[in-house]
Design a protein around this motif. Sequence first.
Motif, PDB file in Angstrom:
ATOM      1  N   ALA A 180       0.837  -1.208   0.000  1.00 19.78           N
ATOM      2  CA  ALA A 180       0.000   0.000   0.000  1.00 19.78           C
ATOM      3  C   ALA A 180       0.867   1.251   0.000  1.00 19.78           C
ATOM      4  CB  ALA A 180      -0.935  -0.019   1.208  1.00 19.78           C
ATOM      5  N   ALA A 221      -1.063   4.427  -1.668  1.00 18.28           N
ATOM      6  CA  ALA A 221      -2.386   4.366  -1.043  1.00 18.28           C
ATOM      7  C   ALA A 221      -2.479   5.435   0.039  1.00 18.28           C
ATOM      8  CB  ALA A 221      -2.613   2.987  -0.432  1.00 18.28           C
ATOM      9  N   TRP A 264      -4.914   3.250   5.019  1.00 21.64           N
ATOM     10  CA  TRP A 264      -4.807   1.845   4.601  1.00 21.64           C
ATOM     11  C   TRP A 264      -3.522   1.235   5.130  1.00 21.64           C
ATOM     12  CZ3 TRP A 264      -8.485  -1.193   3.424  1.00 21.64           C
ATOM     13  CH2 TRP A 264      -9.578  -0.771   2.689  1.00 21.64           C
ATOM     14  N   ILE A 265      -2.457   2.009   5.065  1.00 19.48           N
ATOM     15  CA  ILE A 265      -1.167   1.539   5.566  1.00 19.48           C
ATOM     16  C   ILE A 265      -1.242   1.338   7.080  1.00 19.48           C
ATOM     17  CG2 ILE A 265       1.289   2.108   5.759  1.00 19.48           C
ATOM     18  CD1 ILE A 265       0.764   3.946   3.231  1.00 19.48           C
TER      19      ILE A 265
END
Length: 70
Positions: free
Chosen positions: A36, A41, A45-46
């Motif tokens: 990600a 991203a 999300w990470i």
Amino acid sequence: MLLLEFAILTRRSGWSTRDAALRLLPGALMMLALRAALTGAVWWWIALALAASFPAHLADLMRKGPGRAK
């Protein structure tokens, strides 16, 4: 590669599927976070993947119990 390692652990090493999954899950989640990050991203999300890897690691450690190396 993780699926291959899972297959080797469950078939050749005699580990149960639960043991192998708990052992590999934190690494899989960290690799998801890395992917990600490298693909641009959004930050959450990470963070979500990294945050999920810690309880998975703790679950593996608690399952093993104190003093057990395997």
